[in-house]
Design a protein around this motif. Structure first.
Motif, PDB file in Angstrom:
ATOM      1  N   GLY A   1      25.158  33.335   8.085  1.00  0.00           N
ATOM      2  CA  GLY A   1      24.759  34.691   7.754  1.00  0.00           C
ATOM      3  C   GLY A   1      23.629  35.192   8.644  1.00  0.00           C
ATOM      4  N   GLN A   2      23.471  36.509   8.704  1.00  0.00           N
ATOM      5  CA  GLN A   2      22.401  37.119   9.500  1.00  0.00           C
ATOM      6  C   GLN A   2      21.771  38.268   8.718  1.00  0.00           C
ATOM      7  OE1 GLN A   2      23.555  38.347  13.422  1.00  0.00           O
ATOM      8  NE2 GLN A   2      24.653  36.449  13.864  1.00  0.00           N
ATOM      9  N   THR A   3      20.670  38.766   9.261  1.00  0.00           N
ATOM     10  CA  THR A   3      20.047  39.962   8.709  1.00  0.00           C
ATOM     11  C   THR A   3      20.559  41.167   9.490  1.00  0.00           C
ATOM     12  OG1 THR A   3      18.105  38.570   8.661  1.00  0.00           O
ATOM     13  CG2 THR A   3      17.803  40.834   7.980  1.00  0.00           C
ATOM     14  N   TYR A   4      20.879  42.258   8.807  1.00  0.00           N
ATOM     15  CA  TYR A   4      21.328  43.471   9.484  1.00  0.00           C
ATOM     16  C   TYR A   4      20.384  44.596   9.093  1.00  0.00           C
ATOM     17  CZ  TYR A   4      25.406  40.539   9.928  1.00  0.00           C
ATOM     18  OH  TYR A   4      26.232  39.491  10.187  1.00  0.00           O
ATOM     19  N   LYS A   5      19.507  44.953  10.021  1.00  0.00           N
ATOM     20  CA  LYS A   5      18.528  45.992   9.701  1.00  0.00           C
ATOM     21  C   LYS A   5      19.225  47.346   9.718  1.00  0.00           C
ATOM     22  CE  LYS A   5      14.342  43.694  11.108  1.00  0.00           C
ATOM     23  NZ  LYS A   5      14.885  42.632  11.997  1.00  0.00           N
TER      24      LYS A   5
ATOM     25  N   LEU B   1      29.570  39.339   9.356  1.00  0.00           N
ATOM     26  CA  LEU B   1      29.362  39.514  10.791  1.00  0.00           C
ATOM     27  C   LEU B   1      30.612  40.082  11.463  1.00  0.00           C
ATOM     28  CD1 LEU B   1      27.692  39.236  13.332  1.00  0.00           C
ATOM     29  CD2 LEU B   1      28.305  36.818  13.442  1.00  0.00           C
TER      30      LEU B   1
ATOM     31  N   TYR C   1      17.540  33.979   7.019  1.00  0.00           N
ATOM     32  CA  TYR C   1      18.665  33.823   7.931  1.00  0.00           C
ATOM     33  C   TYR C   1      18.243  33.375   9.333  1.00  0.00           C
ATOM     34  CZ  TYR C   1      21.692  35.935   4.463  1.00  0.00           C
ATOM     35  OH  TYR C   1      22.404  36.184   3.324  1.00  0.00           O
ATOM     36  N   GLN C   2      17.152  32.616   9.451  1.00  0.00           N
ATOM     37  CA  GLN C   2      16.752  32.148  10.774  1.00  0.00           C
ATOM     38  C   GLN C   2      17.200  30.721  11.057  1.00  0.00           C
ATOM     39  OE1 GLN C   2      16.102  34.668  12.785  1.00  0.00           O
ATOM     40  NE2 GLN C   2      13.975  34.258  13.291  1.00  0.00           N
TER      41      GLN C   2
ATOM     42  N   ARG D   1      24.313  38.844   1.275  1.00  0.00           N
ATOM     43  CA  ARG D   1      23.657  38.520   0.000  1.00  0.00           C
ATOM     44  C   ARG D   1      22.149  38.394   0.205  1.00  0.00           C
ATOM     45  NH1 ARG D   1      26.561  33.490  -2.723  1.00  0.00           N
ATOM     46  NH2 ARG D   1      25.153  34.097  -4.394  1.00  0.00           N
TER      47      ARG D   1
ATOM     48  N   TRP E   1      24.842  49.279   8.292  1.00  0.00           N
ATOM     49  CA  TRP E   1      25.625  48.037   8.368  1.00  0.00           C
ATOM     50  C   TRP E   1      25.918  47.492   6.979  1.00  0.00           C
ATOM     51  CZ3 TRP E   1      27.239  48.455  12.921  1.00  0.00           C
ATOM     52  CH2 TRP E   1      26.401  48.825  13.971  1.00  0.00           C
TER      53      TRP E   1
END
Lengths: 554, 211
Positions: free
Chosen positions: B65-69, B198, B91-92, B77, B73
């Motif tokens: 998973g990633q962060t979507y600023k 993603l 998510y790092q 979760r 988008w």
């Protein structure tokens, strides 16, 4: 399709796969431990060890082999971690502190795999692959060896000889664990588990910037972690991490690996004592408890009691979307009813009764089906207790598989079942009585107590799963859980091998009309009852203070 | 006495040699052999299932998973595990983990409550009001790994109106995109239905650029 139905279908598929593997694997393992032939690679290994694999050992010699090998393993793994900072291939991680290195060494050698460290932040390739994963193989092989020695005790008469420890150890690794692990690792990679020796590196992100990735021999360690009922994750998130457990199929496959050997060993047992039906009775006992626990777990997790879950509309905290509730429930019961302790969802965030089931599963002594080897010998000890209780009812000297259960045998069995409760309740009481250990709790009240009770239950029973809110990386917890793991693993083995020696020396008594038929469903019922009553009486007060109090309040 | 010391030494020496030779087998040969096969046969998967956007740039892993600023988008979760109070930021990947909070924990009750209010507020657009009962459990709880790459189809569905409005796209097209990215259970019964955030966002970006 509803999630509940999908959960049930996954359970049925799992049972089908285990049933298919049961006879071939069980028979194969019986041949492995009965064969007089040595493979070429094994001969080469025996030469390197300097041991003659054909020397029969009496129980004290067998025990010395187990303890000597395990002591060396603890020292070696401790040293490897202490030197990590100076070893190449360590990703720049520092050496592990003494208390944590002791805890981790004790943990992996005792087949527990309790982890007070964060895998991706503490352990480099050399320690993970050359230290921890190696113990995943050999500690599992030691467990099977001790179980096989006990089975030989039942199968042999008028001899004190139990086989050769070195031969049992090497065969377990070479002929059983490594071949299955190779195939299983490739299957996991095909699902998406990673397998490389890359360092920590940056990978671009969608929104710009980058993510930091760990490389590692993950699939090869993941497979033996499950197959050997070890449970120590490459990553902190264990089998919830997508690189360890990428999808719904890999998840079911990992549960299959956890249960494969423990269930199949009942067939091996039946074969070696000359009556597969005796093995089926033990299998039925294990399967009954396992299925009962899964049914209860599914019910409580789908029912999602607890204020936060009522509001959220489902107990999804600590669970992955790709597994959902059904597959997480099956995994969490399978891991706590064996000595695995791998997790694909976080038990501390289970519903109160769900967490209680995880605890109770470990408290049963992990015998349904239990760890590789340890599950079988634990269950056979309970079988001895059950025939003893039955013998008391009718006033006959109890016997099991043609061997008299006399004073010496019942004393050894009683000592066996006293070890873990003493460790669990003693250390939990001490931790609660002292001032500082309670500072490690994340949750307060009944759940906080459960965190500590869970930690010692998990350690002393060699499970390794956690109510991971507990900050266990303190000198107190590293030391006391480390001691609990070692005593909880090796003291019972002393009693098991002594018992095996005493059984092997007996002359068999012929079955008569008055002999309790231990291959019949009646005996399975008696055995299930004995297990539940003994565990219940031992742990009920502690459970009442923890999960029961929490569950009834919500 | 001397005899027992000698015996013990011999035993430990045998134990050490056994450990070393088994280390070579299970700690060197076995992992290297598996790595060799994995790298040859499943190169992409063995190295983390990297995924590229439409310009051919690597933008992460299909599995992580990633962060979507930005609310244009699709959002993953919540990830409140080890993220907040240690070296990890959400998510790092350097540190995975769960919150380990129990169902009656006040902190968890509050975070679920806040998350639910935020999901309702963010996803309600003029002409489309999100009801509390529409919000699925995965939208307001943290995953086990803290790296969950997926959301439930219900949560993706819920975000369609917002995403369409922010990107000036017709609702129907975004809905179609979500349907295309909804994966069912493996073989119809393994795991749960899910949407890979993603992959969905990569195609959304493409759609928005064209649109």
């Amino acid at each position: 399709m509803s999630p509940v139905l999908a959960g049930v279908l996954q359970l049925l598929a799992l049972i089908g796969a285990l049933a298919l593997a049961y006879r071939p694997l069980g028979d194969y393992m019986a041949r492995v431990y009965s064969s007089t032939e040595h493979l070429r690679v094994e001969k080469w290994i025996y030469k390197a060890i300097g041991a003659n694999p054909d020397t029969e050992m009496r129980w004290p010699a067998y025990l010395r082999g187990v303890l000597g090998f395990s002591l060396i393993s603890v020292l070696f793994l401790y040293g490897l971690q202490r030197l990590q900072g100076s070893l190449p291939g360590s990703l720049g991680f520092a050496s592990i502190d003494p208390d944590q290195a002791f805890n981790t060494a004790a943990s992996f050698v005792s087949n527990t795999n309790w982890q007070s460290y964060y895998g991706e932040q503490a352990m480099g390739h050399v320690v993970q692959t050359g230290g921890l994963a190696v113990q995943n193989f050999v500690s599992a092989a030691v467990g099977i060896a001790v179980a096989v020695a006990l089975v030989r005790g039942f199968a042999r008469s008028r001899t004190g000889e139990l086989g050769n420890f070195w031969s049992d150890l090497v065969r377990g690794v070479v002929r059983i664990l490594v071949p299955i692990a190779v195939v299983g690792a490739i299957v996991l990679v095909a699902c998406g588990a990673i397998q490389n020796f890359a360092g920590i590196h940056e990978v671009g992100q969608f929104a710009g910037g980058s993510q930091q990735w760990n490389g590692g021999a993950v699939a090869s360690q993941e497979v033996i972690k499950e197959l050997g009922t070890n449970g120590g994750g490459y990553f902190n998130a264990n089998s919830a991490h997508p690189f360890e457990n990428p999808n719904g199929f890999s998840n079911l496959f990992e549960i299959f690996l956890i249960l494969l050997i423990p269930f199949a060993l009942t067939r091996t047992f039946g074969r070696m004592v000359g009556s597969v039906r005796q093995g089926y009775a033990i299998l039925a006992t294990m399967a009954t408890i396992w299925l009962g626990f899964i049914a209860l777990m599914m019910w409580t997790e789908f029912h999602h009691g607890g204020p936060a879950y009522d509001m959220a509309g489902g107990a999804m905290e600590g669970k992955e979307t790709r597994f959902g509730i059904g597959a997480s429930a099956i995994f969490s019961i399978s891991t706590t009813l064996t000595s695995t302790g791998a997790v694909n969802s976080f038990h501390s965030s289970n519903t109160a009764f769900g967490g209680g089931l995880n605890l109770l599963g470990m408290m049963l002594g992990e015998i349904a089906p239990g760890g590789v080897g340890s599950g079988l010998y634990g269950m056979l000890i309970m079988a001895i207790i059950a025939v003893f209780i039955a013998g008391l009812m009718v006033g006959r000297t109890p016997e099991y598989l043609g061997k008299k259960i006399g004073t010496r045998e019942i004393k050894l069995a009683a000592c066996y079942i006293l070890v873990t409760p003493t460790l669990v309740l003693g250390f939990t009481a001490a931790a609660m009585a002292l001032d500082t250990p309670a500072n490690s709790m994340t949750n307060s009240g009944a759940h906080g107590f459960s965190e500590i009770l869970y930690a010692y239950t998990s350690g002393a029973n060699n499970n390794g799963s956690a109510f991971a809110g507990l900050n266990a990386d303190t000198q107190w917890f590293n030391s006391t859980i480390g001691i609990a793991m070692l005593l909880g693993r090796f003291l019972p083995m002393v009693f098991v091998l002594a018992l095996a020696g005493s059984l092997a020396g007996q002359q068999p008594v012929p079955a008569t009309a008055g002999t309790l038929r231990t291959e019949k469903p009646l005996f399975t019922g008696l055995l299930v009852g004995a297990i539940m009553i003994i565990t219940g009486l031992t742990y009920f007060p502690a459970l009442a203070l923890g999960p029961l109090a929490e569950g009834l309040a919500s | 006495m001397n005899n027992s010391v000698a015996n013990t030494t011999r035993l430990l020496w045998a134990g050490l040699r056994a450990l070393l030779v088994l280390t070579v087998l299970t700690g060197v040969i076995y992992p290297l052999a598996v790595t060799g096969v994995a790298q040859a046969a499943f190169n992409d998967k063995a190295n983390g299932s990297e995924i590229k956007d439409h310009e051919g740039k690597v933008v992460g892993s299909k599995l992580i998973g990633q962060t979507y600023k930005g609310l244009q988008w699709f959002q993953p979760r919540p990830s409140n595990g080890l993220g907040e109070n240690s070296v990890n930021t959400q998510y790092q990947l350097i540190l995975s983990g769960a919150t380990n909070l129990s169902g009656d924990n006040k902190e968890l009750i509050k975070s679920v409550k806040d998350a639910k209010a935020a999901v309702i507020k963010d996803n309600s657009t003029p002409g489309h009001q999100v009801k509390p009962s529409d919000v699925p459990a995965d939208a307001v709880t943290s995953s086990g790994s803290g790296l969950d790459p997926h959301i439930s189809p219900e949560y993706a569905e819920l975000q369609v109106h917002r995403v369409a409005a922010k990107n000036h796209l017709p609702v129907g097209e975004v809905e179609k995109l979500v349907h295309e990215h909804t994966d069912g259970r493996i073989l119809g019964f393994m795991g749960e239905p899910r949407v890979n955030v993603l992959e969905l966002n990569i195609d959304l970006k493409e759609l928005a650029a064209k649109g």
